[in-house]
Design a protein around this motif. Structure first.
Motif, PDB file in Angstrom:
ATOM      1  N   VAL A 157     -29.907  -1.831  49.545  1.00 33.24           N
ATOM      2  CA  VAL A 157     -28.729  -2.023  48.694  1.00 33.24           C
ATOM      3  C   VAL A 157     -28.908  -1.309  47.375  1.00 33.24           C
ATOM      4  CG1 VAL A 157     -27.545  -3.765  47.329  1.00 33.24           C
ATOM      5  CG2 VAL A 157     -27.904  -4.136  49.716  1.00 33.24           C
ATOM      6  N   ALA A 158     -30.129  -1.364  46.806  1.00 33.25           N
ATOM      7  CA  ALA A 158     -30.370  -0.675  45.538  1.00 33.25           C
ATOM      8  C   ALA A 158     -30.210   0.830  45.704  1.00 33.25           C
ATOM      9  CB  ALA A 158     -31.769  -1.011  45.022  1.00 33.25           C
ATOM     10  N   THR A 159     -30.753   1.373  46.812  1.00 38.73           N
ATOM     11  CA  THR A 159     -30.614   2.815  47.054  1.00 38.73           C
ATOM     12  C   THR A 159     -29.147   3.187  47.214  1.00 38.73           C
ATOM     13  OG1 THR A 159     -32.703   2.726  48.235  1.00 38.73           O
ATOM     14  CG2 THR A 159     -31.409   4.692  48.489  1.00 38.73           C
TER      15      THR A 159
ATOM     16  N   ALA B 149     -26.589   1.668  45.924  1.00 40.86           N
ATOM     17  CA  ALA B 149     -25.907   1.602  44.632  1.00 40.86           C
ATOM     18  C   ALA B 149     -26.156   2.868  43.830  1.00 40.86           C
ATOM     19  CB  ALA B 149     -26.377   0.369  43.859  1.00 40.86           C
ATOM     20  N   VAL B 150     -27.422   3.320  43.784  1.00 41.95           N
ATOM     21  CA  VAL B 150     -27.719   4.548  43.036  1.00 41.95           C
ATOM     22  C   VAL B 150     -27.007   5.732  43.668  1.00 41.95           C
ATOM     23  CG1 VAL B 150     -29.565   6.093  42.329  1.00 41.95           C
ATOM     24  CG2 VAL B 150     -29.909   3.670  42.226  1.00 41.95           C
ATOM     25  N   ALA B 151     -26.983   5.801  45.019  1.00 44.22           N
ATOM     26  CA  ALA B 151     -26.333   6.931  45.680  1.00 44.22           C
ATOM     27  C   ALA B 151     -24.843   6.977  45.359  1.00 44.22           C
ATOM     28  CB  ALA B 151     -26.553   6.841  47.191  1.00 44.22           C
TER      29      ALA B 151
END
Lengths: 168, 501, 128
Positions: free
Chosen positions: C91-93, C95-97
């Motif tokens: 989920v963090a990846t 969001a950054v993407a």
């Protein structure tokens, strides 16, 4: 906004930095007003009962954040921005991390460095070793829930504003 | 009061807490975020020196998180290699954050708080990778480090965004392969602890699942550390990131991925597996030789200084991997590879900081615009000459020591063609660094070229540059008088390599 | 041969999903399609892990009367915990993407990779 579906024209308009014009819909607003507290209550239930069933800090935090997303979709982002300010979200993120890391450090402080970092049994809340462990686990889950809720809401705000905000 | 055994964990936790402290205090006062960051990394660096001392005198630190014993709980294991990597990365992190004080105020004026939060999370992730002794925990920390670096590279805006996106896609593929390897290993052994796996795996070495897991680990980590065919994200990401993030990326992040590679290949699958069942180290040597030559050749064709240095990083990863590939067949063991991690961090850190200084003063990216800089920025260009001489390999600099040890290792393994490749790549390095020095000192421009009015960079940027430049030679002398020999012997005896054979 | 395909159908599902995600990440030009491919790829790996932890005839791993009567056969809870952590990372990846894609769209006006490269080649100094 038609029940959560935005047209391409509105998206381009938003990305140019102008405010999206929202049409208020009575049905969506009323249902959201009823549903949002129940969603938040369910989120708290999932956070606390993570040890005895499916759930835990992360899942409960995401459900809590989804109630805020429902608020934004139903009432518009400028109204949500007044309710849930960016500064408060940042402070909540840090608060959750302090709770989690701080409970771990409490174990070190109370035994003056004799035991390991997250060894919750040595925090003197009650008299039994196992009960200390269970209580501290719940405390840590609450901390994780707060952080995840603030972080996911903050991510949704940044993605939905559509203007140049800072990278986080 | 607090025993030194608690220090490795406190290093990671302090970094995490200070990231979120910067987030709160930065809303009140933006300038304080840099000072909090410098203070935190200084404390971490001092603690890491104590840890290194403890490991060398007393022995390996084994720390059970939460009091749960190893097969059930997460364990932190600090042996000689972890302590060495910890000191290296915190040293370069400290110098980069001191350098970044003026640079980031100039480049990203309103994003100070976000930058330092992401930087502290990056340091936390890096420290976590080298400290942990559990495979899944290593995956989580690798991802923390990668996500922070995606955000930090993209902080400049414009073309850095596209470069960071490419790095994100490729880096996530690498991390997913790593996760897949962990899954395969878990399905046949049921354990995630590195020490435990090293005990449980030997009866299963012939199993195809274990061999497939090994291949997935190698390919996943090769993407992260930009080994030759999988390096395509590296030139853009290093060239367009802010200068100190380029220094951290090139010197530390790819090197920590190399550390993860060594840890998985030697601690989890011991050398017996690699020699008898899946002899990939020959292929690894050849791939790294091709990387050395390819990186150096492509660096010659670049006009952008930072892109040239990025291709030079690809070549230096080839040196480190050559050292790893030869480690099972020489008496030097892992010494050339680990030595080059520190040396490359020092040299490349200095070079990227000098490039950043040129951009900070007058926005000079192309080499052809450097005419006359030797007179206008004397100290900075002098540091560039020191670092360039170190890269070429003039004695007694760090580059010379690396090449000496690598050539000794190649000769002991009877692979003379690798010696020829090292010589050719050294000649190519001379060529592309001489081109820059020629433009800086010797060439005088025509009258109608753009005349840049520059003077020396501010002191807080100049001191890290000069420290690294001088260290290029001082550390070389330290390696030559065999001062770190006990550390290298400790590392080699851990894995059963080197003089133990 | 039949045994290879039919008995291990969960592994076949995971492999096909993984390859679909991998194809979307590498062969498509649109940046959002690449992000979707990444998401499918990671989901395939999570499916693999969870299918590893299944025990035939097992029930949920919580101590209750049901589990005592069945003789303590429960599914392995450890892969579920590992996948929770991996989902957070995914989920963090993501969001950054997505934040990067939005910023790229504001900067270049398009999210097709070919058009972005053309705009970059057309710019005077491409190192801004």
């Amino acid at each position: 906004m038609y029940l959560g579906y935005i047209t391409f024209e509105e998206a381009k308009q938003a990305l140019k930095g102008e405010e999206r014009t929202y049409e208020r819909d009575v049905v969506v607003e009323t249902i959201s007003r009823v549903m949002i507290p129940f969603i938040q209550l369910f989120a708290l239930y999932v956070i606390i009962h993570g040890a005895g069933g499916p759930g835990g800090g992360f899942q409960g935090g995401v459900i809590f954040a989804s109630s805020f997303v429902l608020f934004i979709i139903a009432f518009g982002i400028s109204k949500a921005g007044k309710r849930i300010s960016e500064a408060n979200l940042t402070r909540l993120t840090s608060l959750g991390v302090y709770i989690f890391a701080g409970v771990g450090l409490l174990c070190l402080i109370f035994t003056i460095g004799a035991v390991q970092y997250l060894n919750y049994g040595f925090v003197p809340l009650t008299s039994h070793f196992a009960e200390n462990r269970a209580l501290c686990m719940d405390l840590v889950e609450i901390g994780i829930g707060i952080t995840v809720m603030a972080a996911v809401t903050s991510i949704f705000f940044d993605l939905a504003w559509g203007r140049s905000e800072k990278e986080e | 009061m607090l025993s030194i055994e608690q220090f490795p964990l406190l290093i990671v936790v302090i970094s995490l807490l200070s990231a979120f402290t910067i987030l709160i205090l930065g809303w009140l006062n933006e300038k304080s975020s840099c000072y909090i960051s410098i203070a935190t990394i200084l404390i971490q660096f001092i603690m890491s020196i104590f840890v290194l001392n403890h490991v060398l005198t007393v022995g390996t630190i084994r720390y059970w998180l939460g009091g749960w014993m190893p097969p059930w709980g997460i364990e932190y294991v600090i042996d000689a290699m972890s302590a060495y990597m910890l000191v290296t990365l915190l040293f370069l992190g400290l110098l980069c954050v001191v350098y970044s004080k003026r640079n980031i105020e100039h480049e990203l004026p309103r994003k100070l708080v976000s930058f330092y939060t992401a930087y502290q999370l990056l340091i936390a992730g890096l420290c976590g990778v080298v400290v942990t002794g559990d495979v899944f925990n290593m995956f989580v920390f690798i991802e923390i480090m990668s996500i922070s670096s995606y955000a930090l590279i993209a902080s400049r805006g414009k073309i850095a965004l596209k470069a960071s996106f490419t790095y994100l896609i490729m880096g996530s593929i690498g991390a997913c392969f790593f996760l897949l390897g962990i899954g395969f290993l878990y399905s046949v052994t049921g354990s995630l602890n590195m020490h435990d796996l090293a005990i449980l795996l030997p009866p299963l070495y012939g199993n195809k699942v274990v061999q497939a897991a090994f291949v997935f680990f190698i390919v996943g980590l090769a993407i992260k550390m930009a080994l030759f065919p999988l390096h395509t994200w590296l030139p853009d990401a290093h060239a367009f990131a802010p200068a100190e993030i380029s220094a951290m990326l090139s010197g530390i992040i790819v090197a920590v991925s190399t550390y993860a590679f060594i840890r998985v290949a030697f601690s989890v699958f011991t050398t017996k597996f690699i020699i008898m069942y899946l002899p990939i180290f020959d292929i690894l040597c050849w791939v790294s030789v091709i990387a050395m030559l390819y990186g150096s050749v492509l660096a010659i064709t670049q006009t952008n200084l930072k892109r040239m240095l990025a291709y030079s990083s690809v070549a230096n990863m080839g040196y480190i991997m050559l050292g790893v590939g030869l480690s099972t067949s020489t008496t030097l063991g892992l010494t050339p590879a680990l030595m080059h991690i520190l040396n490359h961090a020092v040299m490349k850190g200095c070079l990227f900081m000098v490039a950043g200084a040129f951009i900070y003063k007058a926005d000079l990216w192309d080499i052809e615009d450097f005419r006359g800089l030797g007179r206008k920025m004397p100290y900075t260009t002098f540091a560039f000459i020191l670092a360039a001489l170190a890269m070429v390999g003039m004695p007694p600099s760090v580059g010379f020591v690396t090449k000496l040890y690598l050539i000794i290792a190649c000769m002991e393994a009877n692979q003379f063609i690798f010696v020829v490749a090292i010589f050719i790549s050294t000649l190519l390095i001379v060529y592309y660094f001489w081109r820059v020095i020629e433009y800086m000192y010797i060439k005088v421009g025509d009258k109608d070229d753009k005349e840049v009015e520059v003077d020396e960079v501010p002191l807080s940027m100049l001191i890290p540059i000069l420290i690294l430049g001088v260290l290029c030679f001082v550390i070389g002398i330290i390696w030559l008088i065999d001062l770190p020999l006990p550390l290298m012997d400790a590392v080699n005896s851990l894995f059963g390599l080197g003089r133990v054979i | 041969m039949i045994d290879l395909i039919l008995a291990k159908y969960n592994y076949w599902a995971f492999i096909i999903l993984m390859l679909i995600g991998f194809y979307a990440m590498t062969a498509k030009d649109n940046l959002i399609k690449k992000v979707i491919g990444l998401s499918i790829f990671q989901t395939a790996i999570f499916l693999f892990y969870i299918s590893l932890g299944d025990v035939t005839g097992g029930t949920e791993p919580i101590v209750s009367d049901e589990i005592i009567s069945k003789g303590y056969i429960y599914v392995n809870p450890l892969p579920h915990v590992l996948i929770l952590t991996a989902i957070v990372v995914a989920v963090a990846t993501l969001a950054v993407a997505l934040a990067l894609v939005i910023r790229i769209y504001e900067e270049y006006g398009t999210i097709e990779e070919e058009e972005i490269l053309e705009i970059e080649r057309g710019r005077e100094t491409s190192c801004q």
